[in-house]
Motif scaffolding. Structure first.
Motif, mmCIF file in Angstrom:
data_model
loop_
_atom_site.group_PDB
_atom_site.id
_atom_site.type_symbol
_atom_site.label_atom_id
_atom_site.label_comp_id
_atom_site.label_asym_id
_atom_site.label_seq_id
_atom_site.Cartn_x
_atom_site.Cartn_y
_atom_site.Cartn_z
ATOM 1 N N LEU A 1 0.739 -1.321 0.087
ATOM 2 C CA LEU A 1 0.069 -0.122 0.052
ATOM 3 C C LEU A 1 0.934 1.343 0.041
ATOM 4 C CD1 LEU A 1 -1.400 -2.199 2.595
ATOM 5 C CD2 LEU A 1 -3.211 -0.616 1.658
ATOM 6 N N CYS A 2 0.268 2.332 -0.668
ATOM 7 C CA CYS A 2 0.856 3.449 -0.359
ATOM 8 C C CYS A 2 -0.077 4.554 0.086
ATOM 9 C CB CYS A 2 1.297 4.145 -1.938
ATOM 10 S SG CYS A 2 2.230 5.649 -1.935
ATOM 11 N N VAL A 3 0.471 5.245 1.055
ATOM 12 C CA VAL A 3 -0.507 6.456 1.817
ATOM 13 C C VAL A 3 -0.312 7.860 0.997
ATOM 14 C CG1 VAL A 3 -1.039 7.518 3.909
ATOM 15 C CG2 VAL A 3 -0.293 5.144 3.967
ATOM 16 N N ILE A 4 -1.588 8.497 0.559
ATOM 17 C CA ILE A 4 -1.814 9.641 0.244
ATOM 18 C C ILE A 4 -2.109 10.796 1.099
ATOM 19 C CG2 ILE A 4 -2.460 10.943 -1.947
ATOM 20 C CD1 ILE A 4 -1.177 8.369 -2.612
ATOM 21 N N GLY A 5 -1.124 11.587 1.496
ATOM 22 C CA GLY A 5 -1.355 12.448 2.619
ATOM 23 C C GLY A 5 -0.504 12.082 3.638
ATOM 24 N N LYS B 1 1.841 16.556 -0.931
ATOM 25 C CA LYS B 1 2.382 17.597 -1.873
ATOM 26 C C LYS B 1 3.433 18.485 -1.116
ATOM 27 C CE LYS B 1 -1.140 21.004 -0.449
ATOM 28 N NZ LYS B 1 -2.187 21.993 -0.887
ATOM 29 N N ASP B 2 3.282 18.554 0.245
ATOM 30 C CA ASP B 2 4.512 18.870 0.942
ATOM 31 C C ASP B 2 5.558 18.005 1.186
ATOM 32 O OD1 ASP B 2 6.080 19.630 3.150
ATOM 33 O OD2 ASP B 2 4.572 20.557 4.370
ATOM 34 N N GLN B 3 6.581 18.174 0.494
ATOM 35 C CA GLN B 3 7.465 17.297 -0.042
ATOM 36 C C GLN B 3 8.466 17.036 1.418
ATOM 37 O OE1 GLN B 3 8.473 14.781 -3.013
ATOM 38 N NE2 GLN B 3 6.475 14.791 -2.397
ATOM 39 N N GLU B 4 8.717 18.076 2.186
ATOM 40 C CA GLU B 4 9.358 18.013 3.125
ATOM 41 C C GLU B 4 8.603 16.962 4.267
ATOM 42 O OE1 GLU B 4 11.397 20.927 6.448
ATOM 43 O OE2 GLU B 4 10.598 21.764 4.788
ATOM 44 N N ILE C 1 1.965 11.972 -7.615
ATOM 45 C CA ILE C 1 0.696 11.001 -7.827
ATOM 46 C C ILE C 1 0.935 10.018 -8.741
ATOM 47 C CG2 ILE C 1 -1.549 10.660 -8.203
ATOM 48 C CD1 ILE C 1 -1.540 11.649 -5.415
ATOM 49 N N GLU C 2 1.410 10.453 -9.841
ATOM 50 C CA GLU C 2 1.724 9.697 -11.047
ATOM 51 C C GLU C 2 2.716 8.795 -10.802
ATOM 52 O OE1 GLU C 2 -0.491 13.210 -11.927
ATOM 53 O OE2 GLU C 2 1.593 12.941 -11.177
ATOM 54 N N GLU C 3 3.875 9.096 -10.147
ATOM 55 C CA GLU C 3 4.978 7.985 -9.851
ATOM 56 C C GLU C 3 4.470 6.783 -9.075
ATOM 57 O OE1 GLU C 3 9.386 8.219 -7.821
ATOM 58 O OE2 GLU C 3 8.051 9.602 -7.187
ATOM 59 N N ILE C 4 3.433 6.904 -8.341
ATOM 60 C CA ILE C 4 2.697 5.881 -7.663
ATOM 61 C C ILE C 4 1.985 5.030 -8.565
ATOM 62 C CG2 ILE C 4 1.308 5.224 -5.775
ATOM 63 C CD1 ILE C 4 2.047 7.877 -4.365
ATOM 64 N N GLY C 5 1.053 6.001 -9.487
ATOM 65 C CA GLY C 5 0.216 5.122 -10.562
ATOM 66 C C GLY C 5 0.979 4.214 -11.385
ATOM 67 N N GLU C 6 2.010 4.630 -11.681
ATOM 68 C CA GLU C 6 2.965 3.952 -12.658
ATOM 69 C C GLU C 6 3.760 2.804 -11.951
ATOM 70 O OE1 GLU C 6 2.533 4.109 -15.767
ATOM 71 O OE2 GLU C 6 0.955 5.997 -15.718
ATOM 72 N N HIS D 1 -10.499 14.236 -3.033
ATOM 73 C CA HIS D 1 -10.660 12.865 -3.285
ATOM 74 C C HIS D 1 -11.114 12.398 -4.557
ATOM 75 C CE1 HIS D 1 -11.642 12.448 1.462
ATOM 76 N NE2 HIS D 1 -10.394 12.847 1.121
ATOM 77 N N HIS D 2 -12.048 13.196 -5.084
ATOM 78 C CA HIS D 2 -12.349 12.770 -6.548
ATOM 79 C C HIS D 2 -11.152 12.625 -7.502
ATOM 80 C CE1 HIS D 2 -13.850 13.987 -10.579
ATOM 81 N NE2 HIS D 2 -14.589 13.093 -10.481
ATOM 82 N N SER D 3 -10.471 13.788 -7.701
ATOM 83 C CA SER D 3 -9.332 13.441 -8.685
ATOM 84 C C SER D 3 -8.366 12.456 -8.337
ATOM 85 C CB SER D 3 -8.555 14.784 -8.872
ATOM 86 O OG SER D 3 -8.188 15.216 -7.517
ATOM 87 N N ILE D 4 -8.114 12.023 -6.962
ATOM 88 C CA ILE D 4 -7.128 11.264 -6.690
ATOM 89 C C ILE D 4 -7.568 9.803 -6.712
ATOM 90 C CG2 ILE D 4 -5.817 10.261 -4.959
ATOM 91 C CD1 ILE D 4 -5.381 13.124 -3.699
#
Length: 340
Positions: free
Chosen positions: A4-8, A35-38, A55-60, A76-79
């Protein structure tokens, strides 16, 4: 094993990462993105996982089986639709979306994707709520006459949630769980709501967000003719308060308590007793958070449809939108008015 990958990488994202890493052997968090890379790098370093840059790096990434979405509701919708289109299973925190158009589109993409989707209504996995559900289903309570559900949080949600037009307000961010619990416990759908929402504590916020409310009361009617009330307030400061009362023809059910019964009860010589209140949602629903994520992972491994489903998220969102419409227009609103 499910990767799994956690978004946020905020409070909820970090909490889910910790729960899976420490308590769920069939799941493995392989990475995190914010989005806060730090912040992403900080949390990734803490758990020894990969810090994704997009996001795309995870999707691929073919090694990622599923994602856990903990970002603000307006994302939520777009992700979710992106990851479902990439054939990644999705666990999405509540609320499902901002608008019903978004929610219906998420359902459409899900149906065409063949992946699993679970919404984060963790109260369904709490031992007290489950025991109450079993009592009701076994007929021990008789017919439900009325139900009252309360959620009060100790602190303010983030500023983006203060704008009702863009977030659906605290009825969405705080009380989505109540709308779902009512449906689930009563096994019936909302027909009509009548709501009041006022800024009673954080009145200064009205200067920037005129529609803001920190206190709300929603009365409602269900299809099976049960009547009830949902109450919400944030911030109350005294603790995290999540309780439900169900009145039936054969008795009364009471779920939850504001007191932390795992803490010490101190009885003073002045003939009074003191016990700590529950500090937050992580304390109140500690085991439920583990069980809901276990359920999601097991649904993937065993190819079963998870519950609560995207449809449960849609039903709660319908009621939230109707309640906000009621607050704005000062009248009862039927659920069918907001359905598209």
């Amino acid at each position: 094993m499910v990767n799994l990958c956690v978004i946020g990488a905020g409070r909820v994202g970090k909490h889910h990462t910790s729960v899976i890493t420490r308590r769920i052997p069939k799941g493995r968090v392989v990475g995190i993105y914010d989005k806060d890379q730090e912040l992403t790098r900080e949390v990734a370093s803490e758990f020894g996982i990969r810090a994704y840059s997009s996001i795309e790096e995870i999707g691929e990434d073919p090694t990622v089986d599923a994602v856990i979405i903990t970002t603000p509701t307006f994302t939520h919708h777009s992700i979710a639709t992106y990851f479902m289109s990439k054939k990644k299973h999705v666990f999405c925190e509540k609320p499902l979306a901002i608008t019903l158009e978004e929610a219906y589109d998420m359902k459409r993409v899900l149906e065409n994707s063949g992946v699993k989707f679970q919404i984060g209504f963790m109260r369904r996995f709490d031992s007290g709520f489950r025991e109450a559900k079993e009592i009701i289903e076994n007929g021990l309570l008789g017919d439900i006459m009325s139900i009252r559900s309360i959620t009060r949080g100790p602190g303010l949600p983030p500023e983006w949630a203060w704008d009702v037009e863009k977030s659906n307000g605290f009825l969405a961010e705080v009380n989505s769980h109540d709308f779902d619990s009512v449906r689930w416990l009563c096994d019936s759908e909302f027909v009509e709501v009548f709501a009041y929402g006022k800024a009673r504590k954080e009145k200064k916020i009205l200067e920037k967000y005129p529609d803001f409310y920190d206190t709300s009361v929603v009365s409602f009617l269900l299809e099976n003719e049960t009547i009830g009330v949902i109450e919400g307030s944030c911030p109350v400061e005294y603790g995290y308060d999540a309780r439900v009362e169900v009145l039936g023809t054969k008795g009364l059910l009471m779920i939850g308590d504001v007191q932390d019964h795992q803490s010490v009860l101190f009885c003073e010589t002045a003939k009074k007793s003191v016990r700590k209140t529950i500090g937050g949602w992580r304390d109140r629903f500690k085991e439920a958070y583990i069980l809901e994520l276990e359920n999601f992972i097991e649904s993937i491994l065993n190819d079963k449809e998870p519950s609560p489903s995207i449809e449960d998220g849609i039903k709660a969102l319908e009621a939230v939108i109707a309640a906000n419409k009621s607050i704005k227009e000062g009248r009862p609103v039927k659920i069918e008015e907001v359905r598209k």
